[in-house]
Design a protein around this motif. Structure first.
Motif, short mmCIF file in Angstrom:
data_model
loop_
_atom_site.label_atom_id
_atom_site.label_comp_id
_atom_site.label_asym_id
_atom_site.label_seq_id
_atom_site.Cartn_x
_atom_site.Cartn_y
_atom_site.Cartn_z
N PHE A 145 14.99 1.42 0.55
CA PHE A 145 14.85 2.60 -0.31
C PHE A 145 15.76 3.70 0.23
O PHE A 145 16.26 3.61 1.35
CB PHE A 145 13.39 3.10 -0.32
N GLY A 159 12.14 8.85 2.31
CA GLY A 159 10.86 8.34 1.79
C GLY A 159 10.01 7.81 2.94
O GLY A 159 10.45 7.78 4.09
N PRO A 160 8.80 7.37 2.63
CA PRO A 160 7.90 6.91 3.69
C PRO A 160 8.43 5.70 4.48
O PRO A 160 8.27 5.63 5.70
CB PRO A 160 6.61 6.55 2.95
N THR A 161 9.08 4.77 3.79
CA THR A 161 9.59 3.58 4.48
C THR A 161 10.67 4.00 5.48
O THR A 161 10.71 3.52 6.62
CB THR A 161 10.18 2.58 3.45
N HIS A 199 7.37 -3.61 2.85
CA HIS A 199 6.08 -2.97 2.63
C HIS A 199 5.26 -3.70 1.58
O HIS A 199 5.63 -4.78 1.12
CB HIS A 199 6.23 -1.48 2.38
N ALA A 227 9.30 4.86 -7.27
CA ALA A 227 10.49 4.36 -6.57
C ALA A 227 11.01 3.03 -7.11
O ALA A 227 11.69 2.30 -6.40
CB ALA A 227 10.19 4.24 -5.08
N SER A 264 7.64 -1.14 -6.56
CA SER A 264 7.47 -0.33 -5.35
C SER A 264 6.01 0.08 -5.21
O SER A 264 5.21 -0.09 -6.14
CB SER A 264 8.37 0.91 -5.42
N VAL A 265 5.68 0.66 -4.07
CA VAL A 265 4.29 1.08 -3.84
C VAL A 265 3.89 2.17 -4.83
O VAL A 265 2.82 2.14 -5.42
CB VAL A 265 4.12 1.56 -2.38
N SER A 266 4.77 3.16 -4.99
CA SER A 266 4.45 4.26 -5.90
C SER A 266 4.30 3.75 -7.34
O SER A 266 3.38 4.16 -8.06
CB SER A 266 5.52 5.35 -5.81
N GLY A 307 13.95 5.75 -4.44
CA GLY A 307 13.04 5.89 -3.31
C GLY A 307 12.22 7.13 -3.56
O GLY A 307 12.61 7.98 -4.38
N THR A 308 11.10 7.28 -2.84
CA THR A 308 10.30 8.46 -3.11
C THR A 308 10.81 9.68 -2.34
O THR A 308 10.29 10.78 -2.55
CB THR A 308 8.80 8.22 -2.88
N GLY A 309 11.84 9.52 -1.51
CA GLY A 309 12.50 10.69 -0.92
C GLY A 309 13.10 11.55 -2.04
O GLY A 309 12.72 12.71 -2.23
N ASP A 345 1.80 8.24 -3.90
CA ASP A 345 2.72 7.73 -2.88
C ASP A 345 2.07 7.64 -1.51
O ASP A 345 0.99 8.18 -1.28
CB ASP A 345 3.99 8.59 -2.81
N GLN A 346 2.80 6.97 -0.61
CA GLN A 346 2.34 6.82 0.76
C GLN A 346 2.39 8.18 1.44
O GLN A 346 3.33 8.95 1.26
CB GLN A 346 3.24 5.82 1.48
C1 MLT Z 1 7.51 3.14 -2.53
O1 MLT Z 1 7.07 3.76 -3.49
O2 MLT Z 1 7.58 1.92 -2.51
C2 MLT Z 1 8.03 3.90 -1.35
O3 MLT Z 1 7.44 5.15 -1.32
C3 MLT Z 1 9.52 3.98 -1.45
C4 MLT Z 1 10.14 4.71 -0.31
O4 MLT Z 1 9.81 4.45 0.83
O5 MLT Z 1 11.00 5.55 -0.58
#
Ligand code: MLT
Length: 328
Positions: free
Chosen positions: A33, A37-39, A89, A154, A158-160, A182-184, A200-201
């Motif tokens: 991503f 973002g979290p990853t 993830h 994302a 994706s997780v979000s 990505g969620t960034g 989101d994470q």
């Molecule tokens: C996701 O939604 O899978 C993550 O938040 C993507 C990320 O890490 O940017």
């Protein structure tokens, strides 16, 4: 035997300690991503400490696209020599097979599990000006107005994407689902008020919530997160069915030598036992309690159960049509 063949035979027969020790050069850590973002956050924190243990830098490479599956495919197809690993993830190694019929990797068969880096609780967050004072009001507002709202994620799988598809389906909402790399970058637009909400994470959201740049409505856990004690749970807010959390974990391409894998798992576990690294992750809301998943065997089991779980969940939730692009 000719002398040159003799030398080759001797070299190949040398025990590993007779050859240069792994790692001899920097290791590439693919983050599937965009940065921020979290990853990416978890990868940089954990990678920094692992690099010290391994005596070589771990260099993060962001390979974004297709909900994380572009970078994950790249990692699956990399030379399995211990010099390319990936921070996968719950999406890339859990949900993806349920949403991509043509996925070019198998989360279990294409990788060697190294270990889980962090459990990552899911938050429901919205732009600062969102007109709801608490989670109950948020849910009512989204239900009533979803067709006018933009929800950021994302990418498909994706997780979000996955967790908000679940959330939206629980409350019957049909927002415009806006896709980011990505969620960034999604978070930047949430802070700027260009999108309305996301799931989101926790790890890249905590600083923005503490700074008052976005609103946190609920954490989708049975209990509150110690990193955000003022944020209620979804159960407290009347939506107990929305309980879900995610995780980040390291994987190497299938066929990576066992000596390299052993060192990588050892370095990961050392990072997660290091007080400074733990504090950085815990302060961002990461959950480091699942020590079983920090082993290759534990992570392999987690991947199997997550693939089965998300296959079931995603069959019953909103469609996975590729949605709109980010607002310009
Ligand atoms: C996701 O939604 O899978 C993550 O938040 C993507 C990320 O890490 O940017």
């Amino acid at each position: 035997m000719r002398p040159s063949l003799f030398v080759l035979a001797v070299v190949l027969a040398l025990p590993l300690q007779g050859r240069a020790a792994y790692p001899e050069r920097p290791i590439t850590l693919i983050v599937p991503f965009a940065a921020g973002g979290p990853t990416d956050v978890v990868a940089r924190i954990v990678g920094e400490n692992m690099g010290k243990t391994l005596g070589q830098q771990i260099v993060v490479e962001n390979v974004a696209g297709a909900g994380g599956t572009t970078g994950t495919t790249r990692a699956a197809q990399a030379t399995p020599d211990g010099y390319t690993i990936i921070m996968g993830h719950m999406g890339t190694h859990g949900a993806a097979p349920a949403v991509y019929a043509d996925l070019k990797y198998d989360p279990a068969k294409s990788f060697e599990p190294i270990g889980m880096a962090a459990g990552t609780p899911i938050l429901v967050v919205a732009k600062k000006s969102f007109p709801a004072k608490d989670f109950k009001e948020f849910v009512s507002y989204v239900k009533a107005n979803s067709e006018k709202l933009n929800e950021a994620h994302a990418g498909v799988g994706s997780v979000s994407f996955t967790t908000c598809a679940f959330f939206n389906s629980l409350i019957g909402a049909k927002p415009t689902r806006v896709v980011y790399r990505g969620t960034g970058p999604a978070l930047n637009d949430l802070v700027a008020g260009q999108v309305d909400y996301m799931c989101d994470q926790i790890v890249n959201l905590v600083p923005q919530i503490q700074a008052g740049s976005i609103r946190a409505y609920a954490v989708a856990l049975p209990q509150r997160s110690p990193a955000l004690p003022d944020v209620p749970t979804t159960k407290e807010g009347g939506l107990a069915e929305f309980q879900v959390s995610a995780w980040n974990a390291l994987f190497a391409p299938k066929g990576t030598p066992p000596e390299a894998l052993k060192k990588l798992t050892g370095a990961l576990q050392k990072a997660l036992a290091d007080e400074g690294t733990r504090k950085r992750l815990l302060d961002l809301g990461a959950d480091l309690s699942d020590t079983k998943a920090q082993t290759p065997e534990g992570l392999a089991k987690l991947v199997d159960s997550e693939v089965a779980r998300w296959n079931k969940v995603l069959k019953t939730v909103a469609s996975s049509k590729e949605p709109a692009q980010p607002p310009k």
